[in-house]
Design a protein around this motif. Structure first.
Motif, PDB file in Angstrom:
ATOM      1  N   ARG A   1      35.232  12.253  41.130  1.00  0.00           N
ATOM      2  CA  ARG A   1      35.560  12.034  42.550  1.00  0.00           C
ATOM      3  C   ARG A   1      36.286  10.705  42.764  1.00  0.00           C
ATOM      4  NH1 ARG A   1      33.348  15.605  46.227  1.00  0.00           N
ATOM      5  NH2 ARG A   1      31.579  16.823  45.503  1.00  0.00           N
ATOM      6  N   LYS A   2      35.976   9.730  41.915  1.00  0.00           N
ATOM      7  CA  LYS A   2      36.646   8.434  42.076  1.00  0.00           C
ATOM      8  C   LYS A   2      38.135   8.572  41.785  1.00  0.00           C
ATOM      9  CE  LYS A   2      32.650   5.545  41.407  1.00  0.00           C
ATOM     10  NZ  LYS A   2      31.830   4.769  40.501  1.00  0.00           N
TER      11      LYS A   2
ATOM     12  N   VAL B   1      39.856  11.345  42.261  1.00  0.00           N
ATOM     13  CA  VAL B   1      40.389  12.087  43.433  1.00  0.00           C
ATOM     14  C   VAL B   1      40.678  11.108  44.565  1.00  0.00           C
ATOM     15  CG1 VAL B   1      39.778  13.772  45.219  1.00  0.00           C
ATOM     16  CG2 VAL B   1      39.258  14.260  42.836  1.00  0.00           C
ATOM     17  N   ASN B   2      39.741  10.177  44.746  1.00  0.00           N
ATOM     18  CA  ASN B   2      39.871   9.178  45.804  1.00  0.00           C
ATOM     19  C   ASN B   2      41.013   8.208  45.537  1.00  0.00           C
ATOM     20  OD1 ASN B   2      38.484   8.684  48.202  1.00  0.00           O
ATOM     21  ND2 ASN B   2      37.704   6.763  47.382  1.00  0.00           N
ATOM     22  N   SER B   3      41.225   7.908  44.228  1.00  0.00           N
ATOM     23  CA  SER B   3      42.218   6.890  43.876  1.00  0.00           C
ATOM     24  C   SER B   3      43.651   7.354  44.121  1.00  0.00           C
ATOM     25  CB  SER B   3      42.061   6.499  42.408  1.00  0.00           C
ATOM     26  OG  SER B   3      42.503   7.562  41.593  1.00  0.00           O
TER      27      SER B   3
ATOM     28  N   PRO C   1      42.448  14.945  50.329  1.00  0.00           N
ATOM     29  CA  PRO C   1      42.603  16.302  49.785  1.00  0.00           C
ATOM     30  C   PRO C   1      43.061  17.346  50.801  1.00  0.00           C
ATOM     31  CG  PRO C   1      40.589  15.314  48.978  1.00  0.00           C
ATOM     32  CD  PRO C   1      41.127  14.384  50.020  1.00  0.00           C
TER      33      PRO C   1
ATOM     34  N   TYR D   1      48.754  16.703  48.925  1.00  0.00           N
ATOM     35  CA  TYR D   1      47.775  16.345  47.899  1.00  0.00           C
ATOM     36  C   TYR D   1      48.046  17.067  46.566  1.00  0.00           C
ATOM     37  CZ  TYR D   1      43.435  15.207  45.610  1.00  0.00           C
ATOM     38  OH  TYR D   1      42.521  14.741  44.699  1.00  0.00           O
ATOM     39  N   GLY D   2      48.362  18.357  46.653  1.00  0.00           N
ATOM     40  CA  GLY D   2      48.608  19.140  45.448  1.00  0.00           C
ATOM     41  C   GLY D   2      49.716  18.542  44.596  1.00  0.00           C
TER      42      GLY D   2
ATOM     43  N   GLU E   1      29.161  13.267  41.573  1.00  0.00           N
ATOM     44  CA  GLU E   1      30.236  12.483  40.946  1.00  0.00           C
ATOM     45  C   GLU E   1      31.493  13.280  40.645  1.00  0.00           C
ATOM     46  OE1 GLU E   1      29.645   9.477  37.919  1.00  0.00           O
ATOM     47  OE2 GLU E   1      27.485   9.696  38.228  1.00  0.00           O
TER      48      GLU E   1
ATOM     49  N   VAL F   1      34.000  16.864  41.274  1.00  0.00           N
ATOM     50  CA  VAL F   1      34.353  17.898  42.270  1.00  0.00           C
ATOM     51  C   VAL F   1      35.280  18.946  41.647  1.00  0.00           C
ATOM     52  CG1 VAL F   1      36.244  16.455  43.201  1.00  0.00           C
ATOM     53  CG2 VAL F   1      35.311  18.295  44.580  1.00  0.00           C
TER      54      VAL F   1
END
Lengths: 282, 440
Positions: free
Chosen positions: A138-139, A141-143, A148, A153-154, A226, A228
């Motif tokens: 997830r970190k 994804v966030n970075s 999302p 995003y894709g 943690e 996704v």
């Protein structure tokens, strides 16, 4: 009198022989490839050297191969009237398809993804349809700095320089090279090693179909905090049975006819039908 | 209808009204309302779902005078502050108000931080992690359509955010319940009113005061329904919220409830300290209790407005100052949201094992304050997403945190409103005084 007795016996034996020959003709197939299988008495099927429940795995109770793929191929063999013998000596998924194309067995099954490369080795016949998926930290994804739910995003994800892990020489090796052009791509020997790499932070995400990605979090729900699952709704992994050119010439029609009667399963359907494989484990 | 029937009906209504008024007292809240809600929610889930719907309908009813109240309160407040400053140089009300707003904001955030460091929300047992993980399954998945998606205009989001703040037409904004636009529009209107000649502004101010009084009166009457509302909401929450999640997030829940009680204690002390002997004589009980109960039972800090203003006016505080300080602290410096956001940020950082160094603690306070204040004009669940800004700063994944916080928000919204209410009372008590010249 004796002559007539001998003649009568001769005619009876001749009639029996004729009947036997006639009987032999009934059980021989006109399709020479199927006839070859019938003569052999079994369908020779290549299966990956891995265990991938609920598709193909050894039942711990009776040590027999079981799973959806096993049911599919055994059902087909039953229609021909033979049993199935599995060949599990291939060294990788790609090697399995290559061997199938070379005629080492009648066909290969085992949740095999379809790629252009594989299609140049063997002939695919679709029987399952799964979404591509990532299990990502997830970190990471966030970075990416894009939410999302943002339509961009894709593209951000596909063009990111993430470290992506997959099974070496699998269809996802090929997919990763074509879809994630800027990513650092790392192939692992098997799926367990891929998962281990993600949990140890060696990669940002691991790449496979939705049934495998979702299974990880379903079996260990605490990982959802943690990690996704990222599901690509419009990038589909067509799972196929692969045949050599010779086998395809003779088996294509009968195999397609058989598969047509079975529905093409999606990842959601598989997860629903085999829900016991997608439950938390201690 | 005979005279006797009319009399009977009037008596019945008066009795019903007095029962509802009595039920609003703290002891009845603890002894009757809360246990009754719990019992209905636990043993009668079928009825509870209907009660939940009724609860939300009553909230809608209570919110009905909110927009005219916000509109008039902010305009009058800004006008009062700006004209007071001009008319009486020796009056430090505006300065006291701003100073107390700042001090209380930071005191509340430090209190929330201290409590969360002690309570450690987000540090979970293995079972707690499994419960949370199960809750997140499927819901937090990211579904992408890569090849068929429309490319978004990068400026679009910024534009829409700005558009949500900038007023377009104060009447249509009020009609559409765009609270944020109503606040910003009212701030501008208040400023405009303060710079026009007094003979022109006076009738307008008088009209606004009348609308404000009417809104307050309606709200006050509707608040009689708050005990029924609370029973409905508690019963509904018990039925609808996943109890496993509440247990897993028990530390967060306790932390916010303890913060609310601590804020109540602080406000009780402040009222004792900042009210004169004469004022104390006029007060039968500590007004912090009733403000706290109103906030807790309605989940709306704005519902505390009539209780605060009426109480302070009753003890002789200048009405313009009371209105200005109460409305500003309830609408802009919403300390319930600040406290909640600080605890939520600590929860997120603990969940993702971010080390809480002294620098991080300072950042938590600043971001808690900023995100809390940025939730001005938002109510209920709409407050929760404001935390995302802080989570993005700390590089902590926002969607799962927001999802978890939203899951327990029906409970959290109650203490959040109660904190905003009692802290607004403190700010008003400190900043307003008795001997000020009334403006307008």
């Amino acid at each position: 009198m004796k002559f007539f007795y001998l003649l009568r016996n001769f005619i009876f034996i001749f009639f029996l022989f004729f009947l036997f020959q006639l009987n032999q003709k009934v059980y021989a197939a006109e399709n020479i490839y199927i006839d070859k299988i019938i003569q052999r008495g079994y369908l020779n099927v290549g299966l990956p050297p891995y265990t991938t429940p609920p598709f193909y795995y050894l039942d711990p109770k009776d040590k027999k191969l079981k799973g959806y793929d096993i049911d599919i191929i055994e059902g087909f063999a039953k229609e021909i009237g033979v049993r199935v013998v599995f060949d599990r000596d291939s060294t990788s998924f790609n090697n399995l398809v290559k061997r199938s194309g070379a005629g080492d067995f009648d066909m290969a099954i085992g949740k095999l993804g379809t790629t252009f490369k594989r299609m140049s080795d063997a002939h695919p016949h679709e029987y399952m349809n799964f979404r591509h998926a990532l299990l990502s930290n997830r970190k990471f994804v966030n970075s990416l700095g894009v939410a999302p739910d943002n339509p961009n995003y894709g593209n951000e994800l596909l063009n990111s320089s993430m470290k992506i892990g997959f099974i070496d020489r699998s269809a996802y090796d090929t997919y990763a090279n074509s879809l994630f052009s800027n990513a650092e791509k790392i192939g692992y020997k098997n799926w367990a090693e891929c998962k281990n790499a993600l949990l140890k932070g060696k990669v940002d995400a691991i790449y496979r179909d939705a049934t495998e990605i979702k299974k990880i979090v379903y079996q260990k729900p605490n990982l959802s905090i943690e990690y996704v699952p990222i599901l690509f709704d419009d990038i589909i992994d067509q799972k196929s049975i692969f045949l050599s050119t010779e086998a395809n010439t003779y088996l294509s029609d009968i195999l397609d006819y058989y598969l047509k009667r079975k529905e093409i399963k999606t990842d959601s359907e598989i997860m629903k039908d085999y829900s016991s494989f997608y439950e938390p484990i201690n | 209808m005979s005279q006797l029937t009319k009399l009977k009906m009037t008596n019945s209504f008066t009795n019903f009204r007095s029962i509802l008024t009595t039920l609003r007292k703290p002891k009845y809240f603890l002894l009757i309302i809360f246990p009754l809600g719990l019992i209905i929610g636990t043993f009668l889930p079928g009825i509870s779902r209907s009660l939940n719907d009724l609860g939300f309908t009553l909230i809608q009813l209570i919110s009905y005078p909110a927009i005219p109240l916000v509109l008039t309160a902010v305009i009058i407040s800004v006008y009062s502050i700006l004209t007071l400053d001009k008319s009486n140089k020796n009056n430090f009300f505006a300065r006291k108000l701003i100073l107390s707003l700042i001090i209380f904001t930071f005191v509340a955030s430090i209190l929330a931080l201290a409590l969360s460091l002690y309570q450690k929300p987000g540090i979970l047992s293995p079972d707690g992690k499994v419960s949370i993980g199960k809750f997140m399954l499927d819901i937090t998945d990211i579904n992408l359509t890569v090849f068929s998606s429309d490319i978004a205009d990068p400026l679009a989001n910024n534009t829409s955010w700005l558009q949500s703040v900038i007023p377009s037409n104060i009447l249509s904004d009020a009609a559409n319940s765009n609270t944020l636009k109503v606040i910003s529009g009212s701030l501008l209107a208040g400023y405009g009113l303060s710079i026009i000649p007094q003979d022109v502004s006076k009738p307008l101010v008088s009209l606004l005061r009348s609308i404000n009084s009417l809104s307050v009166k309606i709200l006050d009457e509707l608040l009689l329904l708050s005990p029924i509302l609370l029973i409905c909401l508690i019963a509904g929450a018990i039925t609808s919220i996943n109890t496993e999640i509440i247990i897993a997030l028990l530390n967060v829940t306790i932390c916010i409830l303890v913060s609310a009680v601590a804020c109540l204690g602080i406000s009780r002390l402040i009222i004792k300290r900042y009210t004169s002997k004469e004022e104390k004589k006029l007060l039968e009980t500590n007004p912090a209790d009733s403000v706290f109960i109103v906030g807790l039972s309605t989940g709306s800090s704005m519902a505390c407005y009539p209780t605060i203003t009426n109480t302070l006016k009753f003890i002789g505080r200048a009405s313009s100052q009371v209105e200005a300080s109460t409305s500003l602290s309830l609408l802009i410096s919403r300390l319930g949201n600040v406290v909640y956001n600080v605890i939520a940020i600590v929860f997120a950082l603990n969940l993702y094992e971010v080390r809480l160094s002294p620098l991080v603690l300072i950042q938590i306070i600043i971001l808690g304050v900023v995100t809390g204040i940025s939730s001005a004009g938002l109510n209920g669940v709409a407050v929760v997403p404001t935390i995302a800004i802080a989570l993005m700063f700390f590089q902590v994944p926002a969607p799962p945190i927001l999802l978890l916080l939203l899951a327990i928000d029906p409970i959290m919204t109650l203490p959040r409103a109660a904190i905003s209410g009692v802290m607004a009372l403190c700010i008003s008590v400190i900043s307003s005084n008795e001997s000020v010249v009334e403006a307008g």
